[in-house]
Design a protein around this motif. Structure first.
Motif, PDB file in Angstrom:
ATOM      1  N   ARG A 154      62.687   1.751  67.905  1.00  0.00           N
ATOM      2  CA  ARG A 154      63.944   1.794  68.635  1.00  0.00           C
ATOM      3  C   ARG A 154      64.578   3.186  68.524  1.00  0.00           C
ATOM      4  NH1 ARG A 154      66.582  -1.849  65.959  1.00  0.00           N
ATOM      5  NH2 ARG A 154      65.806  -3.623  67.166  1.00  0.00           N
ATOM      6  N   GLU A 155      64.555   3.748  67.318  1.00  0.00           N
ATOM      7  CA  GLU A 155      65.121   5.087  67.116  1.00  0.00           C
ATOM      8  C   GLU A 155      64.326   6.126  67.901  1.00  0.00           C
ATOM      9  OE1 GLU A 155      67.865   6.175  65.566  1.00  0.00           O
ATOM     10  OE2 GLU A 155      68.395   4.071  65.309  1.00  0.00           O
ATOM     11  N   GLY A 156      62.994   5.932  67.952  1.00  0.00           N
ATOM     12  CA  GLY A 156      62.161   6.851  68.718  1.00  0.00           C
ATOM     13  C   GLY A 156      62.507   6.853  70.191  1.00  0.00           C
ATOM     14  N   LEU A 157      62.822   5.691  70.717  1.00  0.00           N
ATOM     15  CA  LEU A 157      63.229   5.574  72.124  1.00  0.00           C
ATOM     16  C   LEU A 157      64.579   6.243  72.356  1.00  0.00           C
ATOM     17  CD1 LEU A 157      62.207   1.870  72.868  1.00  0.00           C
ATOM     18  CD2 LEU A 157      61.049   3.934  73.649  1.00  0.00           C
ATOM     19  N   ILE A 158      65.496   6.053  71.412  1.00  0.00           N
ATOM     20  CA  ILE A 158      66.833   6.644  71.534  1.00  0.00           C
ATOM     21  C   ILE A 158      66.746   8.170  71.501  1.00  0.00           C
ATOM     22  CG2 ILE A 158      69.075   6.911  70.395  1.00  0.00           C
ATOM     23  CD1 ILE A 158      68.791   4.001  69.449  1.00  0.00           C
ATOM     24  N   VAL A 159      65.948   8.686  70.546  1.00  0.00           N
ATOM     25  CA  VAL A 159      65.782  10.139  70.431  1.00  0.00           C
ATOM     26  C   VAL A 159      65.161  10.700  71.709  1.00  0.00           C
ATOM     27  CG1 VAL A 159      64.533  11.978  69.237  1.00  0.00           C
ATOM     28  CG2 VAL A 159      65.639  10.163  67.913  1.00  0.00           C
ATOM     29  N   ALA A 160      64.126  10.025  72.215  1.00  0.00           N
ATOM     30  CA  ALA A 160      63.477  10.483  73.449  1.00  0.00           C
ATOM     31  C   ALA A 160      64.466  10.514  74.604  1.00  0.00           C
ATOM     32  CB  ALA A 160      62.291   9.574  73.784  1.00  0.00           C
ATOM     33  N   SER A 161      65.275   9.457  74.721  1.00  0.00           N
ATOM     34  CA  SER A 161      66.264   9.382  75.795  1.00  0.00           C
ATOM     35  C   SER A 161      67.283  10.515  75.677  1.00  0.00           C
ATOM     36  CB  SER A 161      66.980   8.029  75.737  1.00  0.00           C
ATOM     37  OG  SER A 161      68.006   7.952  76.705  1.00  0.00           O
ATOM     38  N   ASP A 162      67.731  10.777  74.457  1.00  0.00           N
ATOM     39  CA  ASP A 162      68.715  11.842  74.231  1.00  0.00           C
ATOM     40  C   ASP A 162      68.131  13.217  74.575  1.00  0.00           C
ATOM     41  OD1 ASP A 162      70.567   9.992  73.397  1.00  0.00           O
ATOM     42  OD2 ASP A 162      70.230  10.324  71.258  1.00  0.00           O
ATOM     43  N   GLN A 163      66.876  13.441  74.169  1.00  0.00           N
ATOM     44  CA  GLN A 163      66.254  14.747  74.404  1.00  0.00           C
ATOM     45  C   GLN A 163      65.921  14.967  75.874  1.00  0.00           C
ATOM     46  OE1 GLN A 163      66.000  17.311  72.187  1.00  0.00           O
ATOM     47  NE2 GLN A 163      67.304  15.871  71.052  1.00  0.00           N
ATOM     48  N   VAL A 164      65.546  13.914  76.563  1.00  0.00           N
ATOM     49  CA  VAL A 164      65.301  14.027  78.011  1.00  0.00           C
ATOM     50  C   VAL A 164      66.598  14.415  78.717  1.00  0.00           C
ATOM     51  CG1 VAL A 164      64.817  12.692  80.105  1.00  0.00           C
ATOM     52  CG2 VAL A 164      63.316  12.481  78.113  1.00  0.00           C
ATOM     53  N   LYS A 165      67.685  13.810  78.288  1.00  0.00           N
ATOM     54  CA  LYS A 165      68.992  14.142  78.871  1.00  0.00           C
ATOM     55  C   LYS A 165      69.340  15.607  78.603  1.00  0.00           C
ATOM     56  CE  LYS A 165      73.822  12.626  78.934  1.00  0.00           C
ATOM     57  NZ  LYS A 165      74.823  11.673  78.370  1.00  0.00           N
ATOM     58  N   ILE A 166      69.074  16.069  77.388  1.00  0.00           N
ATOM     59  CA  ILE A 166      69.335  17.472  77.036  1.00  0.00           C
ATOM     60  C   ILE A 166      68.466  18.402  77.890  1.00  0.00           C
ATOM     61  CG2 ILE A 166      68.992  19.207  75.221  1.00  0.00           C
ATOM     62  CD1 ILE A 166      69.918  17.083  73.207  1.00  0.00           C
ATOM     63  N   PHE A 167      67.214  18.013  78.078  1.00  0.00           N
ATOM     64  CA  PHE A 167      66.306  18.831  78.882  1.00  0.00           C
ATOM     65  C   PHE A 167      66.825  18.978  80.314  1.00  0.00           C
ATOM     66  CE2 PHE A 167      62.719  19.398  81.748  1.00  0.00           C
ATOM     67  CZ  PHE A 167      62.026  20.447  81.156  1.00  0.00           C
ATOM     68  N   LEU A 168      67.231  17.866  80.885  1.00  0.00           N
ATOM     69  CA  LEU A 168      67.665  17.871  82.283  1.00  0.00           C
ATOM     70  C   LEU A 168      69.033  18.522  82.478  1.00  0.00           C
ATOM     71  CD1 LEU A 168      66.537  14.252  83.271  1.00  0.00           C
ATOM     72  CD2 LEU A 168      65.370  16.400  83.793  1.00  0.00           C
ATOM     73  N   GLU A 169      69.944  18.274  81.540  1.00  0.00           N
ATOM     74  CA  GLU A 169      71.324  18.742  81.713  1.00  0.00           C
ATOM     75  C   GLU A 169      71.585  20.110  81.097  1.00  0.00           C
ATOM     76  OE1 GLU A 169      73.984  15.764  80.268  1.00  0.00           O
ATOM     77  OE2 GLU A 169      73.400  14.270  81.777  1.00  0.00           O
ATOM     78  N   ASN A 170      70.839  20.485  80.066  1.00  0.00           N
ATOM     79  CA  ASN A 170      71.110  21.751  79.370  1.00  0.00           C
ATOM     80  C   ASN A 170      70.015  22.800  79.567  1.00  0.00           C
ATOM     81  OD1 ASN A 170      73.244  20.258  78.461  1.00  0.00           O
ATOM     82  ND2 ASN A 170      72.688  20.284  76.312  1.00  0.00           N
ATOM     83  N   ILE A 171      68.764  22.365  79.368  1.00  0.00           N
ATOM     84  CA  ILE A 171      67.673  23.342  79.398  1.00  0.00           C
ATOM     85  C   ILE A 171      67.346  23.796  80.815  1.00  0.00           C
ATOM     86  CG2 ILE A 171      65.245  23.728  78.846  1.00  0.00           C
ATOM     87  CD1 ILE A 171      65.572  21.884  76.459  1.00  0.00           C
ATOM     88  N   ILE A 172      67.289  22.865  81.753  1.00  0.00           N
ATOM     89  CA  ILE A 172      66.962  23.228  83.137  1.00  0.00           C
ATOM     90  C   ILE A 172      67.946  24.252  83.718  1.00  0.00           C
ATOM     91  CG2 ILE A 172      66.877  22.352  85.510  1.00  0.00           C
ATOM     92  CD1 ILE A 172      64.344  21.852  83.926  1.00  0.00           C
ATOM     93  N   PRO A 173      69.263  24.107  83.506  1.00  0.00           N
ATOM     94  CA  PRO A 173      70.191  25.118  84.048  1.00  0.00           C
ATOM     95  C   PRO A 173      69.964  26.520  83.483  1.00  0.00           C
ATOM     96  CG  PRO A 173      71.369  23.095  83.565  1.00  0.00           C
ATOM     97  CD  PRO A 173      69.994  22.926  83.002  1.00  0.00           C
ATOM     98  N   ILE A 174      69.727  26.635  82.169  1.00  0.00           N
ATOM     99  CA  ILE A 174      69.514  27.982  81.609  1.00  0.00           C
ATOM    100  C   ILE A 174      68.137  28.516  82.014  1.00  0.00           C
ATOM    101  CG2 ILE A 174      71.082  27.635  79.670  1.00  0.00           C
ATOM    102  CD1 ILE A 174      68.706  27.157  77.861  1.00  0.00           C
ATOM    103  N   PHE A 175      67.189  27.611  82.249  1.00  0.00           N
ATOM    104  CA  PHE A 175      65.881  28.036  82.748  1.00  0.00           C
ATOM    105  C   PHE A 175      66.011  28.550  84.182  1.00  0.00           C
ATOM    106  CE2 PHE A 175      62.035  26.860  85.182  1.00  0.00           C
ATOM    107  CZ  PHE A 175      61.138  27.739  84.597  1.00  0.00           C
ATOM    108  N   ASP A 176      66.827  27.877  84.981  1.00  0.00           N
ATOM    109  CA  ASP A 176      67.047  28.324  86.360  1.00  0.00           C
ATOM    110  C   ASP A 176      67.700  29.703  86.382  1.00  0.00           C
ATOM    111  OD1 ASP A 176      65.958  26.023  87.372  1.00  0.00           O
ATOM    112  OD2 ASP A 176      67.870  25.007  87.710  1.00  0.00           O
TER     113      ASP A 176
END
Length: 211
Positions: free
Chosen positions: A43-65
């Protein structure tokens, strides 16, 4: 019967079965605890994955762009030739350059070093959750694994230089894992396509004349 014999008899009649039952109950509880711990970890693994995917899409993609925008501006200005992704050696994360091209890439890297490190540090922080098996990497891959690999393909020439001394090792490890998986998936799709194509072909054979 002596007192000692009597006590031993009482022990075997009462204590033995009771201790056995306690032991069985303890083992059962231990199994339940292990299962409960395993469930919590998943369950924790799923939560961490969900949180990191959100970070990737909302934080990392903009600075990569932002980085790719400046990268394209530099390339359009003739600072460096565009990368040929077909030359990338994904399995080793090493790239052979001519002396002249190496100078171009190094110059471009130092020109964009601030924006580049901002992206790479964010990606390294993201990747470590999955290489250290804290987050469920399969869930993350199914959500944005292809985007991650495409992002790395843009950064690849710089990573070849920056990972020589072991830096950004988690990016390298996760990229190799996911890129191999993507290659396998693409190969399997191509095999399925060829099989379906074969099934539609006419299997009629021409017999010898007169046979």
């Amino acid at each position: 019967m002596e007192l000692r014999d009597g006590l031993e008899l009482v022990y075997f009649i009462t204590g033995g079965p009771v201790l056995a039952l306690i032991g069985v109950y303890g083992l059962k509880q231990l199994k339940i605890s292990k299962k409960d711990i395993s469930t919590r970890i998943e369950r924790e693994g799923l939560i961490v994955a969900s949180d990191q995917v959100k970070i990737f899409l909302e934080n990392i993609i903009p600075i990569f762009d932002d980085f790719t925008k400046k990268l394209n501006e530099s390339m359009n200005a003739g600072v460096c030739e565009r990368f040929d992704i077909s030359d990338f050696k994904w399995d080793t994360f090493k790239q052979e350059y001519s002396t002249e091209k190496a100078k171009e890439y190094n110059g471009l890297m130092f020109e964009l070093i601030e924006e580049l490190l901002l992206v790479l540090n964010a990606l390294e922080s993201f990747s470590v959750y999955f290489t250290k098996r804290v987050g469920n990497e399969e869930i993350a891959y199914s959500t944005m694994g292809l985007s991650y690999c495409d992002t790395i393909s843009v950064l690849y020439p710089f990573l070849c230089r920056l990972t020589e001394n072991g830096h950004f090792s988690n990016i390298v490890e996760l990229t190799l894992l996911w890129n191999d998986r993507r290659t396998i998936e693409n190969t399997e799709k191509e095999i399925d396509r060829l099989k379906k194509n074969l099934e539609t072909k006419n299997k009629k054979k021409l017999k010898l004349w007169g046979v």
